[in-house]
Design a protein around this motif. Structure first.
Motif, PDB file in Angstrom:
ATOM      1  N   ILE A   1       0.919  -1.215  -0.050  1.00  0.00           N
ATOM      2  CA  ILE A   1       0.142   0.006  -0.020  1.00  0.00           C
ATOM      3  C   ILE A   1       0.913   1.274  -0.004  1.00  0.00           C
ATOM      4  O   ILE A   1       1.788   1.200   0.955  1.00  0.00           O
ATOM      5  N   PRO A   2       0.552   2.151  -0.893  1.00  0.00           N
ATOM      6  CA  PRO A   2       1.529   3.525  -1.112  1.00  0.00           C
ATOM      7  C   PRO A   2       1.018   4.259  -0.053  1.00  0.00           C
ATOM      8  O   PRO A   2       0.027   4.248   0.573  1.00  0.00           O
ATOM      9  N   GLY A   3       1.951   5.416   0.112  1.00  0.00           N
ATOM     10  CA  GLY A   3       1.568   6.625   0.849  1.00  0.00           C
ATOM     11  C   GLY A   3       1.470   6.604   2.190  1.00  0.00           C
ATOM     12  O   GLY A   3       1.011   7.440   2.991  1.00  0.00           O
ATOM     13  N   VAL A   4       2.257   5.611   2.923  1.00  0.00           N
ATOM     14  CA  VAL A   4       2.106   5.468   4.429  1.00  0.00           C
ATOM     15  C   VAL A   4       3.709   5.286   5.012  1.00  0.00           C
ATOM     16  O   VAL A   4       3.908   4.717   5.707  1.00  0.00           O
ATOM     17  N   THR A   5       4.577   6.232   4.329  1.00  0.00           N
ATOM     18  CA  THR A   5       6.010   6.120   4.734  1.00  0.00           C
ATOM     19  C   THR A   5       6.208   7.038   5.985  1.00  0.00           C
ATOM     20  O   THR A   5       7.109   6.793   6.628  1.00  0.00           O
ATOM     21  N   GLU A   6       5.445   7.954   6.124  1.00  0.00           N
ATOM     22  CA  GLU A   6       5.748   9.101   7.332  1.00  0.00           C
ATOM     23  C   GLU A   6       5.525   8.322   8.744  1.00  0.00           C
ATOM     24  O   GLU A   6       4.437   7.251   8.652  1.00  0.00           O
ATOM     25  N   LYS A   7       5.989   8.536   9.574  1.00  0.00           N
ATOM     26  CA  LYS A   7       5.838   8.001  10.893  1.00  0.00           C
ATOM     27  C   LYS A   7       4.938   8.527  11.838  1.00  0.00           C
ATOM     28  O   LYS A   7       4.609   8.109  12.898  1.00  0.00           O
ATOM     29  N   ILE A   8       4.244   9.486  11.313  1.00  0.00           N
ATOM     30  CA  ILE A   8       3.383  10.417  12.452  1.00  0.00           C
ATOM     31  C   ILE A   8       1.739  10.093  11.749  1.00  0.00           C
ATOM     32  O   ILE A   8       1.447   9.799  10.924  1.00  0.00           O
ATOM     33  N   GLY A   9       0.852  10.018  12.852  1.00  0.00           N
ATOM     34  CA  GLY A   9      -0.267   9.850  12.629  1.00  0.00           C
ATOM     35  C   GLY A   9      -0.918   8.417  12.334  1.00  0.00           C
ATOM     36  O   GLY A   9       0.000   7.426  12.875  1.00  0.00           O
ATOM     37  N   PHE A  10      -1.863   8.228  11.527  1.00  0.00           N
ATOM     38  CA  PHE A  10      -2.145   6.891  11.168  1.00  0.00           C
ATOM     39  C   PHE A  10      -2.693   5.802  12.057  1.00  0.00           C
ATOM     40  O   PHE A  10      -3.220   4.823  11.527  1.00  0.00           O
TER      41      PHE A  10
END
Lengths: 405, 405
Positions: free
Chosen positions: B189-198
């Motif tokens: 799944i793309p677009g989920v590289t950041e480490k914040i939130g989610f």
DNA sequence: CTGGCTTTGTGCCGACGCTAAACAAAATAC
DNA sequence: GTATTTTGTTTAGCGTCGGCACAAAGCCAG
């Protein structure tokens, strides 16, 4: 005289306001820090600093100073202009009222002695305190850019009425903001034309001052609790902004239940923080008869500081610490602050036995992580007064070019 | 095909994000409203709308439509692009887990049925739910811009560990955010590289969804309280942003004291909201033996809806309403919200006797002004799921140009 | 002492994001 | 049909800031 400003910044929303706020709160000692804190280039930070200096709000010390040992070219240091403009700050409290002139950085430039009698007519009190401030302005010859007022009651938004000013003989709902603005206009104080801000609850404003200039600096979510004359007040600063609720009534923490079988409270419940952990409660618990000569807060703090070794006083202090801790734990569970600051009697209780209070809070709040929140005494003299001044400074911090009128 | 975009907007912080958020939350039906809400000129609003349309995020209906009777040229209407990109939303709850695809505007585009069994291994659960979401993406062929996860426990910041997931057989401290991100990476799944939130608490995310798309729209300070399987959760949205505290543990409202002589709670106190106003408490108060077949929430809500006329049920409901009202009043005194939204059993209690609850809250909170806060039932199906999607949308709302990758 | 190295401050130019103002379009009001 | 109101578009221009080169001012190594 540095006249070498080349990039002329014009009115509008630029980095000027944030930059001034950083210097104001002591978080930008140099242009280099300004660069990183604002997230702009060195060129921009330099231009902004030059503009603020030209406006007379900050000063730059270009002389080489003893550098901190790091290599590279030493920074020039930035200061708020000690001789610059001020705002008029006024505070009404149970023991009297006081006016002061406060400069950038939260420094009190001049202050009147506390006047000990509060007339029952709010309009008269406000006229007197504003006149005292106007006298200070005349004496010092300072330029005035705004004004702010702290009152010992909840202040209802959006109109700024004082609700339930228990310590004063004022009617509930007195339109203090309007009266204050009118008094300022009568005294010819400039910079107070806007209808927003300018009046706030004293604990709220003390919290704001502590966040910007005192023990709360750097906290993201700051909780302040303080007991003055009677009752207990609270305040919350979230991400640098005061949370006073949708109608100014937030953080009325006095009615948290901390002793289910406790004394009845005027709110109809029993064992509220208001009646279990205020100066009167302490004096009664210690078996002392409160005297009428000085304020209850003063009597309670003196007793705690001077006679703490007496068993009865010690026991009463422990009792109040436990009650206060229970209330704070409840607030921690709801607000999860990263710092707590205590004022008034609660500050004295904290200083009497810091470990006991911290242990109670940690024990009664969920999970140690949340319970490990630092609890500190407030660190500013007259923090409500400094906080009131923050209200007056706010338009300048939003857009420093208002100085040009 | 409108290709007439002339002012090319480049990457950076512009009005694009705020504009998209206004359309996303339904507060900008036309360019004209966009103009006033953003405080920009018509030219800018037009350029921004054109850019968002070119990015495939919104659509513009240029056809004349039945205008609202006001004079002047009718506006073209703006919509989120129903066929545009989506985010993957996942929710873990006591009864199972569920994956969905959610578009802008909070619309659920596709969803899996709720899977009824929660394995004890968090990594396995998250891999399964992400795989279910990936299957939805394959079926629909939608482009995915992010992902979000809602879990029924506090989520500790900054690392995203699930604390005390009482409803699940998970260990406390399970690193759900990390596991979720790893599962997303494994599924491609793309677009989920950041480490914040989610990743967030389900009540928090439900509150966020209600604020943006449901009954909380327009509220400045929104308080949500909901009881799910066991216990009571709370959430607070301030000025559009979730307040989850300094370490993600705010609004743990379950341990407000609402009945001093009440049942003991695992926190060590007595009569906490958690044990006095959750589904189990209601079933016990109504004299019913909770069965193991369906969730306690389901049993409680069914009982309340179908047998409210029975005196024992009615009495139990009144009791819980009184307890809940006491807890809400305490929260109102501390937070002074301008709206309260109730979910789960509390929603059903509100709907059973709205006046009783409102009266209790008004009576026990200070001053009528603060007590007159509107109390509403939540209005979104699967609000936690929609809220989880908001986490995934957030980077796009911050800077829509990330769509270009 | 001299020549790097590192960090800070400044001048210049251009780009981006916006405003301002004129114009055009599409409806209602009279 | 004309005037008025409101919305949308075009063009010109400006302000704020980034990028870059260069200068300044201190350490550090030899």
């Amino acid at each position: 005289m540095t006249q070498t400003r080349t990039t002329r910044l014009e009115r509008g929303r630029s980095a000027l306001g944030p930059a001034l706020e950083l210097v104001h709160t002591g978080r930008a000692p140099t242009r280099a820090v300004l660069t990183s804190e604002l997230g702009v280039t060195r060129a921009t930070a330099g231009a902004v600093a030059a503009e603020l200096e030209a406006l007379g709000l900050i000063t730059v010390d270009s002389r080489p100073h003893a550098s901190a040992g790091s290599q590279g070219r030493p920074s020039h240091r930035l200061f708020v202009n000690e001789d610059g403009p001020v705002v008029l700050a006024a505070q009404i409290h149970a023991d009297g009222y006081r006016a002061a002139l406060v400069g950038l950085g939260g420094r009190i430039v001049a202050t009147t002695p506390s006047c000990g009698i509060i007339p029952a007519d709010p309009a008269q009190v406000l006229a007197e305190v504003v006149e005292a401030g106007a006298a200070l302005l005349r004496e010092t010859g300072r330029r005035c850019l705004g004004a702010g007022l702290a009152v010992p009651s909840a202040v209802a938004e959006p109109d700024g009425e004082a609700l339930n000013p228990l310590h004063l003989a004022w009617p509930s709902g007195a339109p203090v903001r309007e009266l204050f603005l009118r008094a300022l206009a009568e005294a010819g104080i400039p910079g107070v034309t806007e209808k927003i801000g300018f009046t706030g609850n004293d604990v709220n404003l003390g919290a704001l001052a502590e966040h910007r200039h005192g023990a709360g600096r750097g906290a993201r979510h700051l909780l302040c609790v303080a007991s003055g004359h009677r009752g207990v007040g609270g305040a919350l600063v979230l991400d640098g902004r005061l949370h006073s609720g949708s109608s100014g009534l937030a953080l009325e923490v006095g009615h948290l239940t901390v002793h289910p079988e406790g004394a009845p409270c005027h709110c109809g419940s029993r064992g509220c923080l208001d009646v279990e952990a205020d100066p009167l409660a302490f004096l009664v618990a210690a078996g002392r008869e409160p005297g009428p000569e000085v304020s209850l807060l003063h009597q309670a703090v003196e007793l705690l500081r001077n006679e703490y070794s007496e068993p009865g006083v010690r026991t009463a202090a422990d009792l109040l610490i436990d009650r206060l801790g229970l209330g704070l734990a409840g607030l921690v569970n709801i607000l999860n602050p990263d710092r707590i600051i205590l004022g008034g009697l609660h500050r004295a209780l904290l200083e009497a036995d810091p470990e006991r209070l911290r242990a109670v809070v940690a024990d009664r709040s969920l999970w140690g992580r949340s319970g490990g929140v630092p609890i500190l005494p407030c660190s500013l003299d007259h923090n409500s007064l400094v906080g009131a001044a923050e209200l007056g400074w706010q338009p300048v911090l939003n857009d420093p070019l208002v100085v040009l009128d």
